[in-house]
Design a protein around this motif. Sequence first.
Motif, mmCIF file in Angstrom:
data_model
loop_
_atom_site.group_PDB
_atom_site.id
_atom_site.type_symbol
_atom_site.label_atom_id
_atom_site.label_comp_id
_atom_site.label_asym_id
_atom_site.label_seq_id
_atom_site.Cartn_x
_atom_site.Cartn_y
_atom_site.Cartn_z
ATOM 1 N N SER A 1 23.418 -48.086 24.661
ATOM 2 C CA SER A 1 24.269 -46.990 25.132
ATOM 3 C C SER A 1 23.883 -45.669 24.481
ATOM 4 C CB SER A 1 25.740 -47.300 24.852
ATOM 5 O OG SER A 1 26.149 -48.453 25.553
ATOM 6 N N ARG B 1 22.441 -42.518 26.651
ATOM 7 C CA ARG B 1 23.208 -41.263 26.668
ATOM 8 C C ARG B 1 22.386 -40.098 26.121
ATOM 9 N NH1 ARG B 1 28.155 -44.687 25.363
ATOM 10 N NH2 ARG B 1 29.399 -44.582 27.281
ATOM 11 N N GLU B 2 21.546 -40.387 25.144
ATOM 12 C CA GLU B 2 20.685 -39.334 24.602
ATOM 13 C C GLU B 2 19.634 -38.902 25.625
ATOM 14 O OE1 GLU B 2 17.665 -38.488 20.821
ATOM 15 O OE2 GLU B 2 18.459 -40.500 21.146
ATOM 16 N N PRO C 1 21.910 -37.660 29.577
ATOM 17 C CA PRO C 1 23.306 -37.297 29.323
ATOM 18 C C PRO C 1 24.112 -36.988 30.576
ATOM 19 C CG PRO C 1 21.838 -35.493 28.722
ATOM 20 C CD PRO C 1 20.967 -36.678 28.999
ATOM 21 N N ASP C 2 23.438 -36.656 31.674
ATOM 22 C CA ASP C 2 24.148 -36.269 32.892
ATOM 23 C C ASP C 2 24.317 -37.417 33.883
ATOM 24 O OD1 ASP C 2 24.302 -33.619 31.957
ATOM 25 O OD2 ASP C 2 22.294 -33.180 32.734
ATOM 26 N N LEU D 1 27.271 -43.812 32.958
ATOM 27 C CA LEU D 1 26.868 -45.055 32.309
ATOM 28 C C LEU D 1 27.999 -46.073 32.414
ATOM 29 C CD1 LEU D 1 24.955 -46.758 30.522
ATOM 30 C CD2 LEU D 1 26.008 -45.658 28.532
ATOM 31 N N SER E 1 34.430 -47.662 30.714
ATOM 32 C CA SER E 1 33.402 -47.293 31.690
ATOM 33 C C SER E 1 33.601 -47.986 33.031
ATOM 34 C CB SER E 1 32.002 -47.618 31.141
ATOM 35 O OG SER E 1 31.754 -49.015 31.126
#
Length: 265
Positions: free
Chosen positions: A53, A57-58, A61-62, A65, A73
């Motif tokens: 995760s 996300r890194e 980021p857009d 997830l 989620s």
Amino acid sequence: MDFEHLMQVMRRLALEAGDKIMEIYNSPDFEVKSKSDNSPVTEADEAADALISAGLREAFPDVALVTEEQAASHDQDVSTFLIVDPLDGTKEFVQRRGDFTVNIAYVEDGKPVRGVVYAPAKGRLFYTLADGRAVEEEGPNFPKQAMGPHKPITVSMPDNRGLMVVASKSHRDQATDDYIGKYAVKDMRSAGSSLKFCLVATGEADLYPRLGRTMEWDTAAGDAVLRGAGGEMVRFDDHTPFTYGKPGFENPFFIAYAPGVLLVK
């Protein structure tokens, strides 16, 4: 989406999660807890989920997830998203049977277009390339930073007079056996987790029916690999195309198969 970058990230994260999972798997003991639905969860599930995760996300980021281990989620209403099962086949993991996988997929407009399935205890790694074609990388040792030697995989040319069938190892039931009984079966094997999709994708099996509850994180990565190998996945009830982004990310019963299989109802 930059698919080359996507596949490099997903592959690397799957391998890193696999290392963490195997570290716990090979330890003398590990804690097993029960989730609200009474399914098991271990520290390996949680550690792999945290690693994957954070990495996704890194890198993206857009992009939405969805992951099995983060209940918040599951409330999203999305058609394009990343979806993760950090340890598919927890029962196999707990019983130390080896048939567990790391699943990471990218769904676009309801279709799983890219994915990676890594079976660390089996030393097998399957994924889609940037162009969508499915491959299996030569194992069991995989370099983290760059793809190693790999070969294209493709579904079988089935002989309907004697099909190769794969079914769930932990969730086999009479309804599944009754359905399989409608086909002429040459050989039958059991496997855990999303490995079943990969066995169809490589031509080691022709047909995988699932008449039981699954979630989209269980199937998206394997489905992407299967589609990249020329396979198909349809709903069990009406044989219509299988889609993702459903309410609660819950699946209907399904059939995964090589297109030459003559499906029956």
